[in-house]
Design a protein around this motif. Structure first.
Motif, PDB file in Angstrom:
ATOM      1  N   THR A 268       0.842  -1.198   0.000  1.00 58.17           N
ATOM      2  CA  THR A 268       0.000   0.000   0.000  1.00 58.17           C
ATOM      3  C   THR A 268       0.876   1.246   0.000  1.00 58.17           C
ATOM      4  O   THR A 268       1.514   1.569   1.004  1.00 58.17           O
ATOM      5  N   ALA A 269       0.920   1.921  -1.128  1.00 57.92           N
ATOM      6  CA  ALA A 269       1.773   3.105  -1.249  1.00 57.92           C
ATOM      7  C   ALA A 269       1.092   4.324  -0.643  1.00 57.92           C
ATOM      8  O   ALA A 269       1.752   5.224  -0.123  1.00 57.92           O
ATOM      9  N   LEU A 270      -0.240   4.357  -0.718  1.00 56.06           N
ATOM     10  CA  LEU A 270      -0.976   5.461  -0.112  1.00 56.06           C
ATOM     11  C   LEU A 270      -2.232   4.874   0.513  1.00 56.06           C
ATOM     12  O   LEU A 270      -2.976   4.141  -0.132  1.00 56.06           O
TER      13      LEU A 270
ATOM     14  N   PRO B 110       9.359  11.241   4.123  1.00 61.95           N
ATOM     15  CA  PRO B 110      10.611  10.608   3.715  1.00 61.95           C
ATOM     16  C   PRO B 110      10.492   9.941   2.343  1.00 61.95           C
ATOM     17  O   PRO B 110       9.406   9.829   1.803  1.00 61.95           O
ATOM     18  N   ASN B 111      11.608   9.500   1.796  1.00 58.21           N
ATOM     19  CA  ASN B 111      11.600   8.792   0.509  1.00 58.21           C
ATOM     20  C   ASN B 111      10.653   7.615   0.592  1.00 58.21           C
ATOM     21  O   ASN B 111      10.660   6.867   1.568  1.00 58.21           O
ATOM     22  N   GLY B 112       9.842   7.471  -0.436  1.00 55.00           N
ATOM     23  CA  GLY B 112       8.924   6.335  -0.478  1.00 55.00           C
ATOM     24  C   GLY B 112       7.672   6.521   0.363  1.00 55.00           C
ATOM     25  O   GLY B 112       6.901   5.592   0.548  1.00 55.00           O
ATOM     26  N   ALA B 113       7.452   7.732   0.860  1.00 56.02           N
ATOM     27  CA  ALA B 113       6.308   7.970   1.741  1.00 56.02           C
ATOM     28  C   ALA B 113       4.989   7.927   0.992  1.00 56.02           C
ATOM     29  O   ALA B 113       3.944   7.607   1.555  1.00 56.02           O
ATOM     30  N   GLY B 114       5.020   8.283  -0.286  1.00 57.60           N
ATOM     31  CA  GLY B 114       3.786   8.285  -1.075  1.00 57.60           C
ATOM     32  C   GLY B 114       3.440   9.649  -1.659  1.00 57.60           C
ATOM     33  O   GLY B 114       2.331   9.850  -2.147  1.00 57.60           O
ATOM     34  N   LYS B 115       4.397  10.568  -1.646  1.00 57.68           N
ATOM     35  CA  LYS B 115       4.120  11.922  -2.143  1.00 57.68           C
ATOM     36  C   LYS B 115       3.882  11.927  -3.649  1.00 57.68           C
ATOM     37  O   LYS B 115       2.872  12.442  -4.137  1.00 57.68           O
ATOM     38  N   THR B 116       4.827  11.347  -4.393  1.00 58.62           N
ATOM     39  CA  THR B 116       4.678  11.331  -5.844  1.00 58.62           C
ATOM     40  C   THR B 116       3.439  10.530  -6.245  1.00 58.62           C
ATOM     41  O   THR B 116       2.699  10.914  -7.144  1.00 58.62           O
ATOM     42  N   THR B 117       3.215   9.421  -5.528  1.00 55.54           N
ATOM     43  CA  THR B 117       2.019   8.610  -5.788  1.00 55.54           C
ATOM     44  C   THR B 117       0.764   9.470  -5.668  1.00 55.54           C
ATOM     45  O   THR B 117      -0.137   9.403  -6.503  1.00 55.54           O
ATOM     46  N   THR B 118       0.714  10.291  -4.634  1.00 55.49           N
ATOM     47  CA  THR B 118      -0.442  11.169  -4.434  1.00 55.49           C
ATOM     48  C   THR B 118      -0.577  12.157  -5.593  1.00 55.49           C
ATOM     49  O   THR B 118      -1.651  12.303  -6.188  1.00 55.49           O
TER      50      THR B 118
ATOM     51  N   ASP C 248       6.064  18.602  -7.884  1.00 57.33           N
ATOM     52  CA  ASP C 248       6.725  17.505  -7.181  1.00 57.33           C
ATOM     53  C   ASP C 248       8.214  17.811  -7.157  1.00 57.33           C
ATOM     54  O   ASP C 248       8.883  17.739  -8.180  1.00 57.33           O
ATOM     55  N   GLU C 249       8.698  18.150  -5.999  1.00 56.91           N
ATOM     56  CA  GLU C 249      10.106  18.507  -5.829  1.00 56.91           C
ATOM     57  C   GLU C 249      10.606  19.406  -6.959  1.00 56.91           C
ATOM     58  O   GLU C 249      11.461  19.009  -7.747  1.00 56.91           O
ATOM     59  N   PRO C 250      10.068  20.616  -7.025  1.00 54.22           N
ATOM     60  CA  PRO C 250      10.374  21.489  -8.161  1.00 54.22           C
ATOM     61  C   PRO C 250      11.851  21.849  -8.278  1.00 54.22           C
ATOM     62  O   PRO C 250      12.314  22.133  -9.376  1.00 54.22           O
TER      63      PRO C 250
ATOM     64  N   SER D 140       8.394  18.430  -1.208  1.00 51.84           N
ATOM     65  CA  SER D 140       9.783  18.868  -1.104  1.00 51.84           C
ATOM     66  C   SER D 140      10.491  18.136   0.018  1.00 51.84           C
ATOM     67  O   SER D 140       9.860  17.682   0.973  1.00 51.84           O
ATOM     68  N   HIS D 141      11.794  18.005  -0.130  1.00 54.53           N
ATOM     69  CA  HIS D 141      12.602  17.451   0.962  1.00 54.53           C
ATOM     70  C   HIS D 141      13.375  18.563   1.640  1.00 54.53           C
ATOM     71  O   HIS D 141      14.064  18.343   2.627  1.00 54.53           O
ATOM     72  N   ILE D 142      13.295  19.749   1.072  1.00 51.54           N
ATOM     73  CA  ILE D 142      14.102  20.851   1.588  1.00 51.54           C
ATOM     74  C   ILE D 142      13.245  21.652   2.555  1.00 51.54           C
ATOM     75  O   ILE D 142      12.422  22.477   2.162  1.00 51.54           O
TER      76      ILE D 142
HETATM   77  N1  LIG Z   1       4.926   1.435 -10.042  1.00 51.11           N
HETATM   78  C1  LIG Z   1       5.169   1.056  -8.796  1.00 51.11           C
HETATM   79  N2  LIG Z   1       5.184  -0.256  -8.487  1.00 51.11           N
HETATM   80  C2  LIG Z   1       5.419  -0.670  -7.233  1.00 51.11           C
HETATM   81  N3  LIG Z   1       5.641   0.162  -6.211  1.00 51.11           N
HETATM   82  C3  LIG Z   1       5.645   1.470  -6.432  1.00 51.11           C
HETATM   83  C4  LIG Z   1       5.413   1.988  -7.741  1.00 51.11           C
HETATM   84  N4  LIG Z   1       5.471   3.345  -7.668  1.00 51.11           N
HETATM   85  C5  LIG Z   1       5.721   3.648  -6.391  1.00 51.11           C
HETATM   86  N5  LIG Z   1       5.834   2.526  -5.643  1.00 51.11           N
HETATM   87  C6  LIG Z   1       6.106   2.465  -4.216  1.00 51.11           C
HETATM   88  O1  LIG Z   1       5.238   3.342  -3.546  1.00 51.11           O
HETATM   89  C7  LIG Z   1       5.908   3.971  -2.472  1.00 51.11           C
HETATM   90  C8  LIG Z   1       5.701   5.462  -2.563  1.00 51.11           C
HETATM   91  O2  LIG Z   1       6.438   5.951  -3.656  1.00 51.11           O
HETATM   92  P1  LIG Z   1       6.453   7.495  -3.989  1.00 51.11           P
HETATM   93  O3  LIG Z   1       7.167   7.646  -5.281  1.00 51.11           O
HETATM   94  O4  LIG Z   1       5.085   8.034  -3.910  1.00 51.11           O
HETATM   95  O5  LIG Z   1       7.310   8.089  -2.826  1.00 51.11           O
HETATM   96  P2  LIG Z   1       7.742   9.598  -2.571  1.00 51.11           P
HETATM   97  O6  LIG Z   1       7.112  10.021  -1.317  1.00 51.11           O
HETATM   98  O7  LIG Z   1       7.478  10.414  -3.758  1.00 51.11           O
HETATM   99  O8  LIG Z   1       9.298   9.406  -2.340  1.00 51.11           O
HETATM  100  P3  LIG Z   1      10.533  10.340  -2.784  1.00 51.11           P
HETATM  101  O9  LIG Z   1      10.675  11.339  -1.734  1.00 51.11           O
HETATM  102  O10 LIG Z   1      11.682   9.387  -2.795  1.00 51.11           O
HETATM  103  O11 LIG Z   1      10.229  10.916  -4.120  1.00 51.11           O
HETATM  104  C9  LIG Z   1       7.362   3.534  -2.548  1.00 51.11           C
HETATM  105  O12 LIG Z   1       7.578   2.552  -1.576  1.00 51.11           O
HETATM  106  C10 LIG Z   1       7.493   2.938  -3.918  1.00 51.11           C
HETATM  107  O13 LIG Z   1       8.405   1.880  -3.906  1.00 51.11           O
END
Ligand SMILES: Nc1ncnc2c1ncn2[C@@H]1O[C@H](COP(=O)(O)OP(=O)(O)OP(=O)(O)O)[C@@H](O)[C@H]1O
Ligand SMILES: [Mg+2]
Lengths: 288, 315
Positions: free
Chosen positions: B18-20, B38-46, B160-162, B192-194
């Motif tokens: 579950t990414a989000l 943090p990295n992988g938190a789900g920001k880009t997914t959102t 997203d992280e402009p 952003s991470h900054i």
């Molecule tokens: N296509 C995909 N298939 C499987 N898992 C995915 C996919 N895209 C994202 N994930 C997972 O979803 C989670 C959230 O990813 P996301 O890119 O939203 O993180 P983020 O908050 O943007 O991180 P970052 O700060 O590193 O950009 C991560 O654990 C990632 O591995």
């Protein structure tokens, strides 16, 4: 101070911004820029080089053998050089311009640029389809131009512009649409340009014709669902009598030839099924 | 109508991961919201679900009240976005790429021309307006992407992280562009991470971790929240401070909960009570004439809260 009527001047507007063009209009806008990108690309130069190369070889052969016995009639001339060969140009162009059309949007991340805009996916897909087809038409026209040049030389001005040639050109365009549909389908399906290009090249350059042979030779059924079977109608306008729909040859083997209408229907069917199939896939694909 | 972004039970799974997870976030009005995690938190997914690049497993994303999935065209009509450093067709120039964006958005030709000049100037790419994008560096492309997102002067801006890929001056420029973007009737949502960037430009922050929203609050409230915890403060002195001095004149100051030594002239103090308490500790230290040279809370309030919330999630 008086309050101006909102909207009366046509200047005051809500926060919604300008009206977004409709789906078809957006597709045309996108195709314009996409085509510009194609025409400036290295692959366009490559494709032109291929056509010029094929054209040059044909011209040289014709020159060396003084018309190669084809200059007696324009039907013989174009039937061989256009009817027999244009599909190669079409297949190459379709692969080169269409192969990565959809796959590239994922692979090269250009899709992220377009998909952030207020456009339907249909517009993006249609825009790319139009552009890839238009770029291919440019290449086919170049081939046609080379043949016409030779035609004027060997057949004379009177016979060079044959009606059959233009009829055949129209059918070739339908074949191009069918092929482009298949290319887009595979391009959507694989999300990977290399696979899409390989599959289309293999299928359209010899895969389909092998299947065609097998079906006719071994199981004796009419391969109406194979596009290669339909392809020969591109040459029909040059024939005075069309080949029989079925004929039984040596060893009782039945060979089939498509009727004119059948050939056109197969191509049209391929175009509709594959182009819309590819679109249906693209609608569901994610830019992960 | 004021601009808005809303996530209703927004959930996205990749296979069993579950990414989000059931994100509920309702952002209304003109403001800049920082999206942290943090990295992988789900920001880009959102953000991808807000632009229909990927689709929710369940739930819904709405921009200005329009569902992105049901009507992406209407939802994105007054929205400029920049997700995941897109590529532009390499043989186009920035001017042509922006022309495409403007035409697709239905802007008039003169409008496109004048806005193109404005935004390319803003991102300092005016000199490159007619060169092919394909030869640009990563940072140059990112600048063109930012220009493309701003071309139509949109009501909602999602970034997203402009500042990824930009040089230090570029980051500062992005910051000032975003500050200038804040105007009436505009909602900016940026990941952003900054943290310093977020503190600098944002009014509110949303923090996600492991796909879950930890909080969504104003920066002012984040600062207040800090009052409840201890902040570490780096102290430097011009001469060594004896252990006796530390014990008798620093540890017992009101608000100080602990002191550790870094070296003879440097200490780290834990101070509770927020900025008010910190200020009193500082005044007392100056008055005690130990030779205080600098007094520096080692983390910003936002950083402090960020670290605290994230580590709670880990335990
Ligand atoms: N296509 C995909 N298939 C499987 N898992 C995915 C996919 N895209 C994202 N994930 C997972 O979803 C989670 C959230 O990813 P996301 O890119 O939203 O993180 P983020 O908050 O943007 O991180 P970052 O700060 O590193 O950009 C991560 O654990 C990632 O591995
Ligand atoms: Mg990310």
């Amino acid at each position: 101070m008086s309050t101006p009527e909102a909207g009366a001047s046509g200047y005051a507007r809500s926060g919604e911004g300008p009206a977004i063009p409709d789906t078809a209009r957006q597709a045309l806008i996108l195709s314009r820029y996409q085509l510009r990108d194609y025409l400036r690309s290295r692959r366009f130069v490559l494709m032109v080089a291929i056509v010029v190369f094929i054209g040059a070889i044909l011209s040289l052969v014709l020159a060396k053998y003084n018309g190669a016995g084809l200059s007696s009639s324009s039907d013989a001339f174009y039937g061989t050089l256009w009817g027999g060969g244009v599909y190669v140009v079409i297949v190459f162009a379709g692969i080169i311009f269409g192969g990565d059309a959809i796959a590239g949007e994922f692979q090269n991340k250009t899709g992220y640029f377009l998909m952030g805009l207020p456009v339907k996916r249909t517009s993006v897909y249609a825009g790319k389809f139009i552009a890839a087809t238009a770029a291919s038409v440019v290449c086919v026209l170049l081939y046609l131009g080379i043949l016409l040049g030779n035609g004027f030389y060997y057949l004379g001005a009177g016979a060079a512009l044959s009606g059959a040639l233009f009829e055949s050109f129209a059918i070739a365009m339908l074949y191009l649409l069918a092929l482009m549909g298949a290319v887009f389908l595979f391009s959507s399906l694989f999300k990977n340009s290399l696979y899409a290009v390989l599959v289309v090249a293999i299928l359209f350059l010899f895969g389909f014709s092998i299947i065609d042979e097998l079906l006719q030779g071994l199981v004796h059924i009419e391969p109406w669902f194979i596009i290669d079977y339909a392809r020969q109608v591109i040459g029909y306008p040059f024939l005075t009598t069309l080949p029989p729909h079925t004929s039984t040859g040596m060893f009782g083997i039945t060979t089939y030839n498509p009727t004119y209408a059948e050939g056109l229907a197969i191509m049209g069917g391929y175009f509709l099924l594959t182009a819309f199939g590819g679109l249906a896939l693209f609608e569901r694909e994610e830019f992960t | 109508m004021s601009p808005s972004l809303e996530a209703r039970g927004l959930t996205r799974r990749f296979g069993s991961f579950t990414a989000l997870d059931n994100l509920n976030l309702n952002i209304q009005g003109s403001k800049c919201v920082g999206f942290l995690g943090p990295n992988g938190a789900g920001k880009t997914t959102t953000l991808k679900m807000f632009t229909d690049l990927i689709f929710p497993t369940s739930g819904e994303a709405l921009i200005n009240g329009h569902s992105v999935r049901a009507d992406r065209k209407r939802a994105l009509a007054s929205c400029g976005d920049l997700i995941e450093s897109p590529e532009i067709y390499p043989s186009l120039t920035p001017r042509e790429a922006l022309e495409l964006v403007g035409a697709v958005r239905g802007m008039s030709a003169p409008d496109i021309r004048s806005r193109t000049d404005t935004v390319l100037h803003e991102v300092k790419m005016a000199d490159w307006a007619d060169s092919k994008v394909g030869r640009f560096s990563k940072g140059m492309k990112q600048r063109v992407n930012i220009a493309a997102a701003l071309l139509s002067d949109p009501e909602v801006v999602m970034l997203d992280e402009p500042s990824t890929g930009l040089d230090p001056r570029g980051m500062a420029e992005v910051r000032s562009i975003i500050r200038e973007l804040k105007r009436e009737n505009r909602l900016i949502f940026m990941s952003s991470h900054i943290l310093s960037e977020v503190i600098d430009v944002c009014d509110e922050v949303a923090l996600v971790d492991h796909g879950k929203l930890l909080f969504y609050d104003t920066l002012a409230n984040v600062n207040a929240r800090l009052g409840k915890g201890a902040t570490s403060v780096d102290l430097a002195f011009v001469r060594p401070v004896s252990d006796a001095d530390v014990a008798s004149r620093i540890v017992n100051l009101p608000g100080v909960t602990g002191v550790s030594r870094v070296d003879p002239q440097r200490l780290t103090a834990m101070v509770t009570g927020g900025p008010e308490a910190q200020s009193q500790v500082l005044e007392q230290l100056v008055a005690s004439k130990l030779g205080l040279l600098s007094f520096q809370p080692s983390r910003s309030a936002l950083e402090e809260v960020y670290m605290r919330e994230i580590s709670q999630g880990d335990s």
